[in-house]
Design a protein around this motif. Structure first.
Motif, PDB file in Angstrom:
ATOM      1  N   TYR A  40       0.690  -1.091   0.179  1.00  0.00           N
ATOM      2  CA  TYR A  40       0.088   0.252   0.053  1.00  0.00           C
ATOM      3  C   TYR A  40       1.264   1.049  -0.022  1.00  0.00           C
ATOM      4  O   TYR A  40      -0.153   2.381  -0.125  1.00  0.00           O
ATOM      5  CB  TYR A  40      -1.040   0.304   1.767  1.00  0.00           C
ATOM      6  N   GLY A  41       2.005   1.279  -0.058  1.00  0.00           N
ATOM      7  CA  GLY A  41       3.141   2.133  -0.118  1.00  0.00           C
ATOM      8  C   GLY A  41       2.892   2.861  -1.688  1.00  0.00           C
ATOM      9  O   GLY A  41       2.111   2.277  -2.398  1.00  0.00           O
ATOM     10  N   ASN A  42       2.842   4.249  -1.680  1.00  0.00           N
ATOM     11  CA  ASN A  42       3.372   4.776  -2.460  1.00  0.00           C
ATOM     12  C   ASN A  42       3.837   4.858  -3.992  1.00  0.00           C
ATOM     13  O   ASN A  42       3.892   4.575  -5.045  1.00  0.00           O
ATOM     14  CB  ASN A  42       3.442   6.562  -2.702  1.00  0.00           C
ATOM     15  N   PHE A  43       5.399   3.581  -3.242  1.00  0.00           N
ATOM     16  CA  PHE A  43       6.124   3.359  -4.496  1.00  0.00           C
ATOM     17  C   PHE A  43       6.018   1.750  -4.393  1.00  0.00           C
ATOM     18  O   PHE A  43       6.576   1.454  -5.704  1.00  0.00           O
ATOM     19  CB  PHE A  43       7.622   3.437  -4.125  1.00  0.00           C
ATOM     20  N   ASP A  44       5.300   1.390  -3.954  1.00  0.00           N
ATOM     21  CA  ASP A  44       4.853  -0.297  -3.839  1.00  0.00           C
ATOM     22  C   ASP A  44       3.382  -0.469  -5.203  1.00  0.00           C
ATOM     23  O   ASP A  44       2.661  -1.543  -4.807  1.00  0.00           O
ATOM     24  CB  ASP A  44       4.425  -0.632  -2.987  1.00  0.00           C
ATOM     25  N   ASN A  45       3.867  -0.451  -6.529  1.00  0.00           N
ATOM     26  CA  ASN A  45       3.256  -0.883  -7.517  1.00  0.00           C
ATOM     27  C   ASN A  45       3.763  -0.104  -8.566  1.00  0.00           C
ATOM     28  O   ASN A  45       4.624   0.366  -9.077  1.00  0.00           O
ATOM     29  CB  ASN A  45       1.992   0.134  -7.505  1.00  0.00           C
ATOM     30  N   ASP A  46       3.845  -1.098  -9.914  1.00  0.00           N
ATOM     31  CA  ASP A  46       4.303  -1.214 -10.551  1.00  0.00           C
ATOM     32  C   ASP A  46       3.882   0.877 -12.250  1.00  0.00           C
ATOM     33  O   ASP A  46       5.080   0.740 -12.243  1.00  0.00           O
ATOM     34  CB  ASP A  46       3.934  -1.957 -12.604  1.00  0.00           C
ATOM     35  N   THR A  47       3.062   1.040 -12.017  1.00  0.00           N
ATOM     36  CA  THR A  47       3.123   2.439 -12.483  1.00  0.00           C
ATOM     37  C   THR A  47       4.286   3.358 -11.458  1.00  0.00           C
ATOM     38  O   THR A  47       4.574   4.506 -12.580  1.00  0.00           O
ATOM     39  CB  THR A  47       1.509   3.014 -11.953  1.00  0.00           C
ATOM     40  N   ALA A  48       4.443   3.755 -10.298  1.00  0.00           N
ATOM     41  CA  ALA A  48       5.453   4.235  -9.714  1.00  0.00           C
ATOM     42  C   ALA A  48       6.509   3.857  -9.885  1.00  0.00           C
ATOM     43  O   ALA A  48       7.403   4.768 -10.467  1.00  0.00           O
ATOM     44  CB  ALA A  48       4.617   3.658  -8.405  1.00  0.00           C
ATOM     45  N   ALA A  49       6.651   2.297  -9.832  1.00  0.00           N
ATOM     46  CA  ALA A  49       8.190   2.200 -10.241  1.00  0.00           C
ATOM     47  C   ALA A  49       8.369   2.728 -12.174  1.00  0.00           C
ATOM     48  O   ALA A  49       9.444   3.123 -11.616  1.00  0.00           O
ATOM     49  CB  ALA A  49       8.611   0.722 -10.327  1.00  0.00           C
ATOM     50  N   ASP A  50       7.786   2.609 -12.602  1.00  0.00           N
ATOM     51  CA  ASP A  50       7.610   2.773 -14.494  1.00  0.00           C
ATOM     52  C   ASP A  50       8.616   4.435 -14.327  1.00  0.00           C
ATOM     53  O   ASP A  50       8.850   5.108 -14.595  1.00  0.00           O
ATOM     54  CB  ASP A  50       6.410   2.634 -14.963  1.00  0.00           C
ATOM     55  N   TRP A  51       7.334   5.564 -13.202  1.00  0.00           N
ATOM     56  CA  TRP A  51       7.632   7.203 -13.291  1.00  0.00           C
ATOM     57  C   TRP A  51       9.069   7.699 -12.660  1.00  0.00           C
ATOM     58  O   TRP A  51       9.198   7.826 -12.847  1.00  0.00           O
ATOM     59  CB  TRP A  51       6.246   7.255 -12.496  1.00  0.00           C
ATOM     60  N   ALA A  52       9.162   6.462 -11.285  1.00  0.00           N
ATOM     61  CA  ALA A  52      10.222   6.852 -10.840  1.00  0.00           C
ATOM     62  C   ALA A  52      11.457   6.635 -11.641  1.00  0.00           C
ATOM     63  O   ALA A  52      12.519   7.739 -11.336  1.00  0.00           O
ATOM     64  CB  ALA A  52      10.313   5.706  -9.051  1.00  0.00           C
ATOM     65  N   PHE A  53      11.229   6.226 -12.504  1.00  0.00           N
ATOM     66  CA  PHE A  53      13.068   5.469 -13.645  1.00  0.00           C
ATOM     67  C   PHE A  53      12.880   6.514 -14.444  1.00  0.00           C
ATOM     68  O   PHE A  53      14.082   7.486 -15.333  1.00  0.00           O
ATOM     69  CB  PHE A  53      13.051   4.498 -13.824  1.00  0.00           C
ATOM     70  N   SER A  54      11.806   7.148 -14.384  1.00  0.00           N
ATOM     71  CA  SER A  54      11.332   8.621 -15.874  1.00  0.00           C
ATOM     72  C   SER A  54      12.144   9.306 -15.005  1.00  0.00           C
ATOM     73  O   SER A  54      11.840  10.139 -16.262  1.00  0.00           O
ATOM     74  CB  SER A  54      10.154   8.421 -16.171  1.00  0.00           C
ATOM     75  N   LEU A  55      11.731   9.369 -13.821  1.00  0.00           N
ATOM     76  CA  LEU A  55      11.774  10.950 -13.632  1.00  0.00           C
ATOM     77  C   LEU A  55      13.741  10.663 -13.584  1.00  0.00           C
ATOM     78  O   LEU A  55      14.702  12.529 -13.329  1.00  0.00           O
ATOM     79  CB  LEU A  55      12.176  11.235 -11.714  1.00  0.00           C
ATOM     80  N   GLU A  56      14.345   9.738 -13.400  1.00  0.00           N
ATOM     81  CA  GLU A  56      15.731  10.059 -13.190  1.00  0.00           C
ATOM     82  C   GLU A  56      16.284  10.729 -14.517  1.00  0.00           C
ATOM     83  O   GLU A  56      17.607  11.272 -14.223  1.00  0.00           O
ATOM     84  CB  GLU A  56      16.489   8.392 -14.050  1.00  0.00           C
ATOM     85  N   GLU A  57      15.658  10.768 -15.752  1.00  0.00           N
ATOM     86  CA  GLU A  57      16.351  11.824 -16.879  1.00  0.00           C
ATOM     87  C   GLU A  57      15.596  12.529 -16.764  1.00  0.00           C
ATOM     88  O   GLU A  57      16.776  13.744 -17.598  1.00  0.00           O
ATOM     89  CB  GLU A  57      16.012  10.976 -17.594  1.00  0.00           C
ATOM     90  N   SER A  58      14.826  13.122 -15.607  1.00  0.00           N
ATOM     91  CA  SER A  58      14.260  15.130 -15.779  1.00  0.00           C
ATOM     92  C   SER A  58      16.037  15.494 -14.953  1.00  0.00           C
ATOM     93  O   SER A  58      16.512  15.124 -14.547  1.00  0.00           O
ATOM     94  CB  SER A  58      13.653  15.402 -14.697  1.00  0.00           C
ATOM     95  N   THR A  59      15.589  16.431 -15.750  1.00  0.00           N
ATOM     96  CA  THR A  59      16.135  17.854 -15.549  1.00  0.00           C
ATOM     97  C   THR A  59      15.783  18.977 -14.642  1.00  0.00           C
ATOM     98  O   THR A  59      16.112  20.547 -14.538  1.00  0.00           O
ATOM     99  CB  THR A  59      17.613  18.551 -16.559  1.00  0.00           C
ATOM    100  N   ASP A  60      14.568  18.944 -14.299  1.00  0.00           N
ATOM    101  CA  ASP A  60      13.995  20.000 -13.673  1.00  0.00           C
ATOM    102  C   ASP A  60      12.510  19.382 -13.807  1.00  0.00           C
ATOM    103  O   ASP A  60      12.137  18.217 -12.930  1.00  0.00           O
ATOM    104  CB  ASP A  60      13.294  21.203 -14.971  1.00  0.00           C
ATOM    105  N   LEU A  61      11.272  20.534 -13.048  1.00  0.00           N
ATOM    106  CA  LEU A  61      10.314  19.906 -12.079  1.00  0.00           C
ATOM    107  C   LEU A  61       9.267  19.493 -12.776  1.00  0.00           C
ATOM    108  O   LEU A  61       7.649  19.405 -12.253  1.00  0.00           O
ATOM    109  CB  LEU A  61       9.817  20.737 -11.071  1.00  0.00           C
TER     110      LEU A  61
END
Length: 134
Positions: A6-27
């Motif tokens: 039930y954690g905010n990171f505990d699902n496939d969609t969150a994991a995919d989004w988190a990895f996409s943030l790594e490439e971001s250079t701003d907010l």
């Protein structure tokens, strides 16, 4: 929803989004995810999951780290590499999105309401709200 907790990171969609943030250079990716939840009359589970992880990033940018795990690592690493200060508008949008995601017009709410973990999930939301407002 592909959730393992039930954690905010505990699902496939969150994991995919988190990895996409790594490439971001701003907010912008964070802002877009939160705004996507605000633009919907009924919040789809994927939009809700992405917004929750984006709001986790906002809390971490404020120095209000939640629980760290292997699942939060991409966001945690991004936060440690970047020194952005979330604006009052971003924090206000985060608060609005949290209320909508935890409300009755949210697929995530409906999905968690069908489980024994609804209370735990809502406590995660409340904890996140407290961290972004601290």
């Amino acid at each position: 929803m592909g959730a393992w907790g039930y954690g905010n990171f505990d699902n496939d969609t969150a994991a995919d989004w988190a990895f996409s943030l790594e490439e971001s250079t701003d907010l912008s990716l964070i802002t877009e995810a939160i705004n996507a939840a605000l633009e919907e009359d009924y919040i789809d589970s994927d939009i809700g999951c992405e917004a929750l992880v984006a709001i986790e990033a906002v809390a971490r940018l404020k120095g209000k780290w939640g629980e760290k795990s292997a699942y939060s690592e991409p966001v945690d690493n991004w936060i440690e590499r970047n020194n952005f200060e979330p604006s009052k508008d971003l924090i206000d949008s985060s608060n609005k999105a949290l209320k909508l995601i935890a409300g009755q017009n949210s697929e995530l709410y409906e999905l968690w309401a069908e489980t024994e973990d609804l209370t735990s999930w809502l406590e995660e939301i409340k904890n996140l709200e407290q961290r972004i407002n601290a």
